[in-house]
Design a protein around this motif. Structure first.
Motif, mmCIF file in Angstrom:
data_model
loop_
_atom_site.group_PDB
_atom_site.id
_atom_site.type_symbol
_atom_site.label_atom_id
_atom_site.label_comp_id
_atom_site.label_asym_id
_atom_site.label_seq_id
_atom_site.Cartn_x
_atom_site.Cartn_y
_atom_site.Cartn_z
ATOM 1 N N ASN A 51 56.676 136.236 21.644
ATOM 2 C CA ASN A 51 57.882 135.775 20.952
ATOM 3 C C ASN A 51 59.043 135.436 21.874
ATOM 4 O O ASN A 51 59.962 134.725 21.483
ATOM 5 N N VAL A 52 59.021 135.973 23.069
ATOM 6 C CA VAL A 52 60.182 135.788 23.948
ATOM 7 C C VAL A 52 59.816 135.075 25.257
ATOM 8 O O VAL A 52 60.423 134.069 25.612
ATOM 9 N N GLN B 30 53.915 141.439 21.837
ATOM 10 C CA GLN B 30 54.903 140.749 20.999
ATOM 11 C C GLN B 30 56.000 140.122 21.860
ATOM 12 O O GLN B 30 56.459 139.018 21.574
ATOM 13 N N GLY C 140 65.209 140.433 32.508
ATOM 14 C CA GLY C 140 66.024 140.954 31.407
ATOM 15 C C GLY C 140 65.489 140.570 30.038
ATOM 16 O O GLY C 140 65.671 141.298 29.065
ATOM 17 N N GLN C 141 64.807 139.418 29.942
ATOM 18 C CA GLN C 141 64.274 138.977 28.662
ATOM 19 C C GLN C 141 63.214 139.962 28.152
ATOM 20 O O GLN C 141 63.185 140.306 26.978
ATOM 21 N N PRO D 85 57.645 131.248 24.733
ATOM 22 C CA PRO D 85 58.437 130.103 24.269
ATOM 23 C C PRO D 85 59.388 129.573 25.352
ATOM 24 O O PRO D 85 59.646 128.369 25.419
ATOM 25 N N GLN D 86 59.876 130.471 26.191
ATOM 26 C CA GLN D 86 60.753 130.023 27.273
ATOM 27 C C GLN D 86 59.946 129.417 28.409
ATOM 28 O O GLN D 86 60.297 128.371 28.953
ATOM 29 N N PHE E 121 71.461 139.859 28.112
ATOM 30 C CA PHE E 121 70.032 139.656 27.901
ATOM 31 C C PHE E 121 69.722 139.133 26.500
ATOM 32 O O PHE E 121 68.766 139.570 25.852
ATOM 33 N N ALA F 14 73.453 129.769 25.805
ATOM 34 C CA ALA F 14 74.096 128.983 26.863
ATOM 35 C C ALA F 14 75.414 128.372 26.382
ATOM 36 O O ALA F 14 76.230 127.936 27.175
ATOM 37 N N ILE G 170 66.292 122.737 24.588
ATOM 38 C CA ILE G 170 67.251 123.708 24.092
ATOM 39 C C ILE G 170 68.369 123.842 25.120
ATOM 40 O O ILE G 170 68.094 123.806 26.321
ATOM 41 N N PRO G 171 69.616 123.972 24.669
ATOM 42 C CA PRO G 171 70.701 124.156 25.639
ATOM 43 C C PRO G 171 70.400 125.334 26.555
ATOM 44 O O PRO G 171 70.006 126.399 26.086
ATOM 45 N N GLY G 172 70.578 125.127 27.847
ATOM 46 C CA GLY G 172 70.366 126.231 28.788
ATOM 47 C C GLY G 172 69.044 126.114 29.522
ATOM 48 O O GLY G 172 68.777 126.876 30.435
ATOM 49 N N PHE G 173 68.164 125.180 29.113
ATOM 50 C CA PHE G 173 66.895 125.007 29.811
ATOM 51 C C PHE G 173 66.847 123.661 30.505
ATOM 52 O O PHE G 173 67.121 122.649 29.891
ATOM 53 N N ALA H 287 73.679 122.506 28.490
ATOM 54 C CA ALA H 287 75.003 122.504 27.862
ATOM 55 C C ALA H 287 75.861 123.612 28.474
ATOM 56 O O ALA H 287 75.357 124.639 28.869
ATOM 57 N N ILE I 22 62.941 143.132 29.149
ATOM 58 C CA ILE I 22 63.609 144.408 28.911
ATOM 59 C C ILE I 22 64.277 144.406 27.540
ATOM 60 O O ILE I 22 64.139 145.354 26.761
ATOM 61 N N ALA I 23 64.982 143.309 27.232
ATOM 62 C CA ALA I 23 65.668 143.229 25.938
ATOM 63 C C ALA I 23 64.671 143.252 24.786
ATOM 64 O O ALA I 23 64.883 143.906 23.771
ATOM 65 N N ALA I 24 63.551 142.535 24.965
ATOM 66 C CA ALA I 24 62.537 142.484 23.908
ATOM 67 C C ALA I 24 61.954 143.875 23.655
ATOM 68 O O ALA I 24 61.781 144.296 22.507
ATOM 69 N N PHE J 248 68.086 136.517 23.979
ATOM 70 C CA PHE J 248 66.910 135.665 24.122
ATOM 71 C C PHE J 248 67.392 134.222 24.246
ATOM 72 O O PHE J 248 67.906 133.653 23.287
#
Lengths: 224, 251
Positions: free
Chosen positions: A135-136, A131, A117-118, A139-140, B93, B141, A216-219, A224, A120-122, B95
């Motif tokens: 950018n998406v 890009q 989804g990341q 970094p993750q 979705f 999150a 980062i929260p969520g990783f 969090a 697709i959204a990008a 980021f």
């Protein structure tokens, strides 16, 4: 001969070895990221021939023992290219390319773990594929990869001592030289071991700090 | 806000996945400022249809036109069209590594080439529109589903799109969160945004849509205004479909 006197006399010589060792590890890690990350991207998003070539590279550098690689490069590849390379350069290159092979697989796993989804959204906001990756996805992926990637530091640090075999003037080589000059064995090797353990500890501390800093929260766990 | 200018044309879209023909020639036109709701059973190609409009899925046949320009066969230009066709997804979705405001501004900076300061101002304005400005510095999150969806709407709005595609925007949300998202969407519709909405929210469809398209087996089976849908006999199948909600609700 008094051990304390030997150590004070030879310690500056060992310090030089520490710098050489850190130089090997630093350049190997750097090469590993510079080659490993693009290779991972290529393996996930690249066309078939690209994926094939990267596969061959990974297969070659993961398939051979470090010692064999060192000799192949020292006696074969570098002279074959007409390069009169100092042993240090050969060592750093081998450790770096081998590191890239391993690291590419750590990064590949991390990239594949980023949900579809990341991307697709990008794309949906008009980013090009490149890009989106820059950018998406990356970094993750880098955040996911870091704990596994950190493991490369002690791996390369300990492997670097094998560069002794081609005469890089790193910690292990210098230790052996001191031993053969002074005929003191265990105490000197223990000093060498102690330095390796300390380097390992300090490096891991730094890596943990980086991990914390880019958290980062969520990783990762404890999200969090 | 409404006028007669046709902003989006979808002509004879076909799409198959393997042996399964998901879309069997879908055509329709959208006027500027219209809200069109697509309803119908799951697996009938509604979401695929939306994705064919901005080519996230490549249709096998047919064409899509935004104004006078063809979106299909646009080659590299597709990235330009995608800026003009916003999209909101069922699972948001967002980021995940970016705060709410960074989510909204990143495409402004990286795609549009806007200056960071300008982009931040615009992003904040869009977050305000969806009531999320106080959450600007929070990561996905840390947001509820409804909040995350509102941020994703702001992300789509930031590109000043000609039309926004909503792919089941509330299907992952509980009734309370659904309401907060639908309210934002209703506000947008009233403000004149052109919207295509795939939804199972019949209340929303009936109160906000200018037109409702009932899809089944990869085709638009019945279409008309909400009033026609309620009264006209040609909407038999559609009414049956909606009636199933009422039965469960005890009406």
């Amino acid at each position: 001969m008094d051990f304390a006197a030997v150590i004070t006399e030879w310690f500056p010589y060992l310090i030089g070895g520490i710098f050489a060792t850190l130089g090997l590890v630093g350049s190997a890690l750097l090469l590993g990221v510079l080659f490993g990350l693009p290779m991972a991207v290529g393996q996930v998003y690249g066309k078939r021939p690209i994926r094939f070539l990267i596969g061959i590279f990974v297969w070659f550098f993961r398939g051979l023992p470090v010692l064999v690689l060192l000799f192949l490069f020292y006696f074969g590849v570098f002279p074959g290219l007409g390069l009169e390379a100092p042993a240090f350069l050969v060592g750093a290159t081998v450790l770096g390319l081998r590191g890239a092979a391993y690291q590419s697989q750590i990064f590949r796993g991390a990239i594949q773990s980023v949900s579809e989804g990341q991307m697709i959204a990008a794309r949906s906001v008009g980013m090009t594929k490149l890009q989106s990756i820059r950018n998406v996805i990356l970094p993750q992926a880098v955040r996911v990869a870091l704990p596994g990637w950190s493991n490369e530091y002690p791996n390369i640090l300990t492997d670097s001592s094998i560069c002794y075999a081609i005469g890089v003037m790193e910690l292990m080589t210098r230790t052996s030289q001191i031993v053969s000059q002074t005929y003191i064995t265990m105490p000197i090797y223990l000093v060498c071991a102690g330095i390796f353990i300390l380097l390992n500890y300090a490096g891991m501390k730094v890596l943990h700090m980086i991990e914390k800093k880019i958290k980062i929260p969520g990783f990762g766990t404890g999200a969090a | 806000m409404e006028n007669n200018e046709t902003i989006l044309k979808v002509k004879n879209i076909h799409k198959s996945f393997g042996d399964l023909e998901v879309l069997k020639g879908v055509s329709f036109e959208v006027k500027k400022g219209e809200t069109i709701c697509f309803i119908g059973p799951s697996g009938t190609g509604k979401s695929t249809l939306l994705r064919c409009i901005n080519l996230l899925t490549q249709p096998d046949q047919g064409s899509v036109w935004l104004g006078d320009a063809e979106v299909t066969n646009s080659g590299k230009n597709i990235n330009h069209f995608r800026q003009k066709i916003g999209m909101v997804f069922q699972n948001f979705f967002l980021f995940d590594h970016l705060t709410a405001i960074r989510n909204v501004e990143i495409a402004l900076i990286k795609v549009r080439g806007m200056k960071p300061k300008e982009a931040r101002e615009k992003a904040l304005e869009e977050l305000r529109q969806v009531g999320m400005e106080e959450w600007a510095e929070h990561y996905p999150a840390e947001l509820s589903g409804g909040q995350a969806q509102r941020v994703s709407i702001a992300r789509a709005l930031a590109m000043d799109p000609d039309v926004i595609l909503f792919d089941e925007p509330t299907s992952a949300l509980d009734p309370e969160l659904t309401r907060e998202v639908l309210e934002v969407m209703k506000k947008l519709a009233l403000a004149g945004m052109t919207m295509l909405v795939v939804t199972h929210e019949m209340g929303f469809a009936c109160s906000v849509a200018n037109r409702i398209m009932f899809m089944e087996h990869g085709e638009i089976k019945e279409q008309g205004s909400p009033e026609e849908l309620m009264s006209d006999t040609k909407f038999e199948r559609c009414k049956n479909f909606i009636g199933q909600f009422d039965q469960i609700n005890g009406d």
